[in-house]
Design a protein around this motif. Structure first.
Motif, PDB file in Angstrom:
ATOM      1  N   PRO A  89      15.709  11.008   1.113  1.00 43.04           N
ATOM      2  CA  PRO A  89      15.368  11.384  -0.271  1.00 43.04           C
ATOM      3  C   PRO A  89      14.536  10.339  -0.997  1.00 43.04           C
ATOM      4  N   ALA A  90      14.842   9.045  -0.793  1.00 42.15           N
ATOM      5  CA  ALA A  90      14.098   7.994  -1.490  1.00 42.15           C
ATOM      6  C   ALA A  90      12.631   7.997  -1.079  1.00 42.15           C
ATOM      7  N   GLU A  91      12.366   8.227   0.218  1.00 40.88           N
ATOM      8  CA  GLU A  91      10.992   8.270   0.696  1.00 40.88           C
ATOM      9  C   GLU A  91      10.270   9.495   0.142  1.00 40.88           C
ATOM     10  N   LEU A  92      10.988  10.611   0.054  1.00 42.12           N
ATOM     11  CA  LEU A  92      10.390  11.839  -0.467  1.00 42.12           C
ATOM     12  C   LEU A  92      10.018  11.669  -1.935  1.00 42.12           C
ATOM     13  N   VAL A  93      10.894  11.027  -2.707  1.00 46.07           N
ATOM     14  CA  VAL A  93      10.619  10.791  -4.122  1.00 46.07           C
ATOM     15  C   VAL A  93       9.421   9.869  -4.291  1.00 46.07           C
ATOM     16  N   GLU A  94       9.364   8.821  -3.485  1.00 40.41           N
ATOM     17  CA  GLU A  94       8.324   7.808  -3.654  1.00 40.41           C
ATOM     18  C   GLU A  94       6.977   8.238  -3.105  1.00 40.41           C
ATOM     19  N   ARG A  95       6.980   8.918  -1.942  1.00 39.53           N
ATOM     20  CA  ARG A  95       5.710   9.175  -1.250  1.00 39.53           C
ATOM     21  C   ARG A  95       5.380  10.655  -1.110  1.00 39.53           C
ATOM     22  N   VAL A 141      22.453  19.165   4.947  1.00 41.34           N
ATOM     23  CA  VAL A 141      21.874  18.993   3.623  1.00 41.34           C
ATOM     24  C   VAL A 141      20.392  19.371   3.686  1.00 41.34           C
ATOM     25  N   VAL A 142      19.981  20.242   2.770  1.00 42.80           N
ATOM     26  CA  VAL A 142      18.590  20.665   2.673  1.00 42.80           C
ATOM     27  C   VAL A 142      17.982  20.024   1.430  1.00 42.80           C
ATOM     28  N   LEU A 143      16.855  19.333   1.617  1.00 43.02           N
ATOM     29  CA  LEU A 143      16.115  18.763   0.496  1.00 43.02           C
ATOM     30  C   LEU A 143      14.998  19.726   0.098  1.00 43.02           C
ATOM     31  N   PHE A 144      14.857  19.968  -1.181  1.00 50.46           N
ATOM     32  CA  PHE A 144      13.783  20.818  -1.687  1.00 50.46           C
ATOM     33  C   PHE A 144      12.813  19.949  -2.486  1.00 50.46           C
ATOM     34  N   TYR A 145      11.535  20.102  -2.184  1.00 59.16           N
ATOM     35  CA  TYR A 145      10.488  19.334  -2.865  1.00 59.16           C
ATOM     36  C   TYR A 145       9.545  20.324  -3.540  1.00 59.16           C
ATOM     37  N   ALA A 146       9.551  20.325  -4.876  1.00 62.80           N
ATOM     38  CA  ALA A 146       8.676  21.216  -5.650  1.00 62.80           C
ATOM     39  C   ALA A 146       7.535  20.406  -6.221  1.00 62.80           C
ATOM     40  N   ASN A 147       6.319  20.853  -5.957  1.00 65.54           N
ATOM     41  CA  ASN A 147       5.132  20.122  -6.384  1.00 65.54           C
ATOM     42  C   ASN A 147       4.335  20.977  -7.363  1.00 65.54           C
ATOM     43  N   GLY A 148       4.548  20.753  -8.662  1.00 65.86           N
ATOM     44  CA  GLY A 148       3.809  21.471  -9.691  1.00 65.86           C
ATOM     45  C   GLY A 148       2.636  20.646 -10.177  1.00 65.86           C
ATOM     46  N   VAL A 157      12.563  16.640  -6.709  1.00 66.91           N
ATOM     47  CA  VAL A 157      13.347  16.624  -5.477  1.00 66.91           C
ATOM     48  C   VAL A 157      14.793  16.966  -5.835  1.00 66.91           C
ATOM     49  N   PHE A 158      15.325  17.989  -5.182  1.00 68.37           N
ATOM     50  CA  PHE A 158      16.739  18.321  -5.356  1.00 68.37           C
ATOM     51  C   PHE A 158      17.285  18.790  -4.015  1.00 68.37           C
ATOM     52  N   GLN A 159      18.603  18.878  -3.907  1.00 68.78           N
ATOM     53  CA  GLN A 159      19.174  19.160  -2.591  1.00 68.78           C
ATOM     54  C   GLN A 159      20.277  20.198  -2.661  1.00 68.78           C
TER      55      GLN A 159
END
Length: 261
Positions: A89-95, A141-148, A157-159
């Protein structure tokens, strides 16, 4: 209190009630759709789901804050090769997506949202990626990444955590939905529609064979080996910022019987 005073008080109360907004007491309604592709007993499949939210008072629905999607019993999660890699999650938030390996992607989707001061047409968040996150207490655990991008600029990012089920349901994906600001420090947007998939459709993974990088399609979860009368049931609980909640149900029809040669 005199009779005249009582009459004035009752009249005032009635006037106040009549002046309340028409949407007061309005609630949210949700229409849920699900699918298996392919819909074949025991086959690797892509699970599709979508939902549409409306307000019974005709205005914008209250922002969605929680979703619990209950899946049919008998779905096989053991043989799937989805999520061979883990996205942190931290990598997804940052990059963003570049921070996660391709083999962590397990699905994709899109959303339609409306800002509180919008024109009523809705605005699309075209990219919602589902990725395999680190397990929690042995649960998937499923991570969801929404890019608006426009007019709502947000990378969210939410899970969701897949919890064991019971009865006609074999598990539930419990997801807390973060509020998406319409503008900086502004009111949150309302979600009108979401479409998403979990499965191998349009996914490409990579492995190394004899020193070469080889592309392949992962195996999805498997459709149950038997279909209950009436089809495969799905149910979802939706929670909203205004404190209301609602339940939506649907079924995936049983596949037609296979033809014997």
């Amino acid at each position: 209190m005199s009779l005249l005073s009582k009459t004035r008080a009752v009249t005032a109360a009635l006037l106040i009630c009549c002046c309340l907004p028409a949407t007061a007491g309005a609630a949210q309604t949700v229409v849920l759709h699900t699918s298996f592709s392919p819909n074949k007993l025991g086959a690797s499949t892509t699970v599709g789901f979508s939902f549409t939210i409306a307000n019974t008072g005709g205005g914008l629905p209250s922002p969605l804050t929680g979703l619990s999607l209950h899946l049919p019993a008998g779905i096989d999660y053991v043989t799937t090769t989805l999520g061979l890699s883990i996205c942190k999650p931290a990598e997804l938030v940052e990059r963003g997506l570049t921070g996660c390996p391709p083999n962590s992607r397990i699905g994709y989707g899109s959303a339609l949202v409306e800002v509180p001061f919008g024109q009523g047409s809705g605005h699309e968040i075209p990219n919602i990626e589902a990725l395999m996150g680190p397990p929690h207490n042995g649960n998937i655990v499923v991570l969801f990444y929404a890019n608006g991008q426009e007019p709502v600029y947000a990378q969210i990012v939410f899970q969701g955590e897949l919890l064991p089920g019971s009865g006609s349901f074999g598990g539930s994906l419990e997801t807390a939905i973060p509020l998406i600001p319409s503008v900086t420090n502004g009111p949150p947007v309302s979600i009108l529609k979401v479409e998403s998939t979990i499965g191998p459709s349009h996914l490409t993974y990579y492995k190394h064979v004899h020193g070469k990088k080889v592309a392949f399609h992962p195996r999805g979860v498997s459709v149950p080996l038997s279909c209950p009368r009436g089809g495969f049931p799905f149910s979802a609980n939706f929670s909203f910022l205004d404190g209301t909640s609602t339940v939506a149900t649907t079924v995936v029809p049983c596949p037609p019987p296979s033809r014997r040669r």
